[in-house]
Design an enzyme around this catalytic site. Structure first.
Site, PDB file in Angstrom:
ATOM      1  N   THR A  43      56.181  32.461 -20.125  1.00 20.68           N
ATOM      2  CA  THR A  43      56.418  33.342 -18.974  1.00 20.68           C
ATOM      3  C   THR A  43      57.908  33.580 -18.758  1.00 20.68           C
ATOM      4  OG1 THR A  43      54.428  32.583 -17.832  1.00 20.68           O
ATOM      5  CG2 THR A  43      56.165  33.542 -16.457  1.00 20.68           C
ATOM      6  N   GLN A  47      59.957  39.993 -20.503  1.00 20.33           N
ATOM      7  CA  GLN A  47      60.943  40.989 -20.074  1.00 20.33           C
ATOM      8  C   GLN A  47      60.311  42.172 -19.361  1.00 20.33           C
ATOM      9  OE1 GLN A  47      63.396  42.279 -23.342  1.00 20.33           O
ATOM     10  NE2 GLN A  47      63.957  40.218 -23.927  1.00 20.33           N
ATOM     11  N   GLY A  49      56.972  43.595 -17.741  1.00 18.71           N
ATOM     12  CA  GLY A  49      56.518  43.670 -16.359  1.00 18.71           C
ATOM     13  C   GLY A  49      55.037  43.401 -16.241  1.00 18.71           C
ATOM     14  N   GLU A 115      54.865  51.968 -20.642  1.00 14.14           N
ATOM     15  CA  GLU A 115      54.920  51.253 -21.927  1.00 14.14           C
ATOM     16  C   GLU A 115      53.834  51.831 -22.815  1.00 14.14           C
ATOM     17  OE1 GLU A 115      57.004  47.017 -20.718  1.00 14.14           O
ATOM     18  OE2 GLU A 115      54.835  47.030 -20.858  1.00 14.14           O
ATOM     19  N   HIS A 232      54.735  41.900 -31.770  1.00 12.21           N
ATOM     20  CA  HIS A 232      55.541  42.820 -30.959  1.00 12.21           C
ATOM     21  C   HIS A 232      56.397  43.624 -31.928  1.00 12.21           C
ATOM     22  CE1 HIS A 232      58.254  44.495 -28.033  1.00 12.21           C
ATOM     23  NE2 HIS A 232      57.524  43.989 -27.061  1.00 12.21           N
ATOM     24  N   ARG A 278      50.659  49.006 -29.470  1.00 19.21           N
ATOM     25  CA  ARG A 278      51.487  48.114 -30.299  1.00 19.21           C
ATOM     26  C   ARG A 278      51.021  47.912 -31.731  1.00 19.21           C
ATOM     27  NH1 ARG A 278      53.019  43.414 -26.117  1.00 19.21           N
ATOM     28  NH2 ARG A 278      54.306  44.824 -24.917  1.00 19.21           N
ATOM     29  N   HIS A 339      53.643  37.691 -31.260  1.00 17.26           N
ATOM     30  CA  HIS A 339      53.994  37.770 -29.836  1.00 17.26           C
ATOM     31  C   HIS A 339      52.901  37.238 -28.925  1.00 17.26           C
ATOM     32  CE1 HIS A 339      55.925  39.425 -26.300  1.00 17.26           C
ATOM     33  NE2 HIS A 339      54.918  40.234 -26.039  1.00 17.26           N
ATOM     34  N   ARG A 374      45.865  44.053 -27.189  1.00 17.78           N
ATOM     35  CA  ARG A 374      46.220  44.043 -25.764  1.00 17.78           C
ATOM     36  C   ARG A 374      47.148  45.207 -25.417  1.00 17.78           C
ATOM     37  NH1 ARG A 374      50.717  42.026 -22.897  1.00 17.78           N
ATOM     38  NH2 ARG A 374      51.586  41.153 -24.798  1.00 17.78           N
ATOM     39  N   SER A 379      49.025  41.306 -19.785  1.00 16.88           N
ATOM     40  CA  SER A 379      48.825  39.852 -19.901  1.00 16.88           C
ATOM     41  C   SER A 379      49.144  39.129 -18.600  1.00 16.88           C
ATOM     42  CB  SER A 379      49.669  39.285 -21.045  1.00 16.88           C
ATOM     43  OG  SER A 379      50.982  39.734 -20.938  1.00 16.88           O
TER      44      SER A 379
END
Ligand code: SIN
Length: 532
Positions: A43, A47, A49, A115, A232, A278, A339, A374, A379
């Protein structure tokens, strides 16, 4: 022998563990056991959000649809609907806890960014340090809470399970005294985070060794969908940078990917370009690098001024500058890295596993909301929603059972850690992570998976033999977990004979409707010889 007792034992001290502990402290005494210092968690390094519907023009339906699309047919719709619809309440909880989200210029509402895979701006953030801000606010509240105790530098080894398969707590290695303690509890909650360290390159900190998945598997819990490892797309490529993420939010603010010939390439792979989900972006970068033989690609945000970047991305700006890269003038060299685990210990939307007394929340758990890939910033949202729901569920359980009293405890032995040469553990640790990176990475093949299975099995067998002969040490516990989780990822990847989301196998490049189902593994499959 030290034996501790508590109502609720929480393993892990990231957002999942601390948020849940705060909620559960309304009705129970909680002990948080954590392997290093309490703030050291995945956590802390986040970076981007938290995705949550905020704008009038946005809707729960759109967020649900985006999540389902990214998840490529494997998300559980009902779970996604719960997560999305309860999100705004959890964001309000955080505001009440003092989390300082970034605001719009006028200062009267939360600033939002976009994103990959999101059809609307819906990521609430704290500049580019949501993790630090969140962890700090949660820790302040935990420290002020008289019903929550914490034990740092205490590494969980295995769960305590009785003959009826009820989980009664855990054994843990107190790293300071080098002694094993047993913690007995009415409920044990795994909040141990991810397993990025099974790969050579990862955005995760050193603590992410998959301990929760390994302990749950050894105790007999069902594990789901481990083949879906999210890479990532953009981690900093620099010989001295260890695990430094360059947030997806940069692409949300218009950053462009280029290969080393200066060509933009994302539109060749997906009409959404840099803001495709991603799995697509990571695979595109992998393809470009393999084609050219280059070791990295470039992420270019030089269209923004230095002043703007310092305000919006202070952490990325400062860190890159420390490595000699002024991101307002130069593109950033980036590579994909492991990631996030979309799979994990299988739970329902109250965090219950299939073992009585054992719950799991956060990255260690698999609720089904992430499916085969995801969606960015879902998350932390899932973590908060599940933390609240798991606590609410336990609040309804009768207290009559009490903390277990007559338990036959078999303490793992601690022997002289110097008896085993460090080089032996270090070698296998490196080897496992290299095998996973080379053979079980962004693009897989039947041949590479078969090779990985053999190599990882050898490492796991050796780790188990050394554990039995030399006893417990911190490195031994982590190596045993890394080897086991790697073997489970390989087994899951071999079971799924198709490509879907994050699991791409060149021998089966298409998705197969027959595989629109979870990959489930359990220890008892080993004894029935069903594990690949
Ligand atoms: C990022 O900032 O790019 C990471 C956010 C996430 O993993 O959801």
């Amino acid at each position: 022998m030290e034996i501790l007792k508590t109502d609720i034992l929480v393993l892990g001290s990231g957002a999942a563990g601390l948020f849940f502990a705060l909620k559960a402290s309304r009705f129970a005494d909680v002990l948080v056991v954590t392997k290093k210092k309490i703030a050291e968690s995945n956590t802390y390094y986040a970076q981007g959000g938290i995705a949550s519907v905020t704008l009038k023009e946005d809707s729960f339906e759109r967020h649900v649809a985006d999540t389902l699309e990214a998840g490529q047919g494997l998300c559980k719709r009902e779970a996604v609907e719960i997560m999305v619809s309860e999100g705004p309440d959890r964001i309000r909880d955080l505001v009440n806890l003092g989390v300082r989200f970034s605001k719009t210029e006028s200062g009267d509402s939360l600033a939002l960014t976009r994103e990959g895979g999101h059809s609307a701006p819906r990521i609430v953030h704290c500049r580019d340090v949501i993790g630090r801000e969140l962890e700090t606010a949660l820790l302040d509240a935990v420290r002020a809470n008289g019903r929550i105790a914490a034990r740092e530098d205490c590494l969980a080894i295995d769960l305590v399970v009785d003959a009826g398969r009820r989980v009664l707590g855990c054994y843990a290695l107190d790293r300071l005294s080098n002694r094993v303690v047993a913690v007995l509890a009415r409920h044990t909650v795994l909040a141990t985070g991810g397993a990025g360290k099974i790969y050579l390159y990862t955005s995760n900190p050193d603590v992410a060794t998959g301990d929760g998945i390994a302990m749950a598997y050894r105790a007999g819990a069902e594990i789901a969908n481990l083949e879906f490892v999210q890479f990532h797309p953009t981690c900093l490529y620099h010989s001295e940078a260890k695990s430094f993420l360059v947030s997806e939010a940069l692409r949300g603010e218009g950053a462009i990917l280029r290969n080393l010939d200066g060509e933009t390439f994302m539109k060749r792979y997906d009409p959404r370009g840099e803001l495709a989900p991603r799995d697509i972006v990571a695979r595109a970068i992998d393809r470009e690098m393999k084609k050219s033989g280059d070791k990295f690609v470039l992420l270019d945000i030089t269209h923004k001024s230095g002043e703007w970047l310092k305000k919006r991305f202070p952490h990325v700006y400062e860190n890159c500058l420390a490595f000699g890269i002024d991101i307002s003038r130069q593109p950033i060299p980036v590579v994909p890295a492991a990631h996030y685990m979309c799979g994990g210990v299988r739970v329902d939307m109250d965090g219950r596993t299939d073992l009585e007394g054992l719950m799991a929340i956060g990255e260690v758990a698999c609720t089904g909301v992430h499916g085969a890939n995801r969606l960015a910033s879902n998350s932390l949202l899932e973590t908060l929603v599940l933390g609240e729901r798991c606590a609410a569920r336990l609040a309804t359980e009768p207290r009559s059972a009490g903390v277990p009293a007559d338990v036959d405890l078999v303490f793992p032995e601690v022997r002289d850690p110097r008896a085993l040469e460090t080089v032996i553990l270090d070698h296998d640790w490196d080897l496992a992570r290299r095998v996973m990176w080379d053979y079980v990475g962004i693009v897989r093949s039947v041949e590479r998976l078969a090779l990985a299975r053999g190599r990882i099995r050898q490492i796991l067998d050796t780790a188990e033999r050394l554990y039995a002969e030399y006893g417990v040490s911190g490195d031994m516990v982590e190596l045993r977990n890394i080897a086991l989780v790697s073997s489970l990822v390989v087994a899951s990847a071999i079971i799924r004979k198709e490509s879907r989301g994050l699991h791409y196998v060149i021998d089966y490049p298409e998705s197969d409707p027959a595989w629109r189902k979870d990959t489930l593994i359990k220890k008892e499959m080993e004894s029935r010889r069903e594990m690949p």
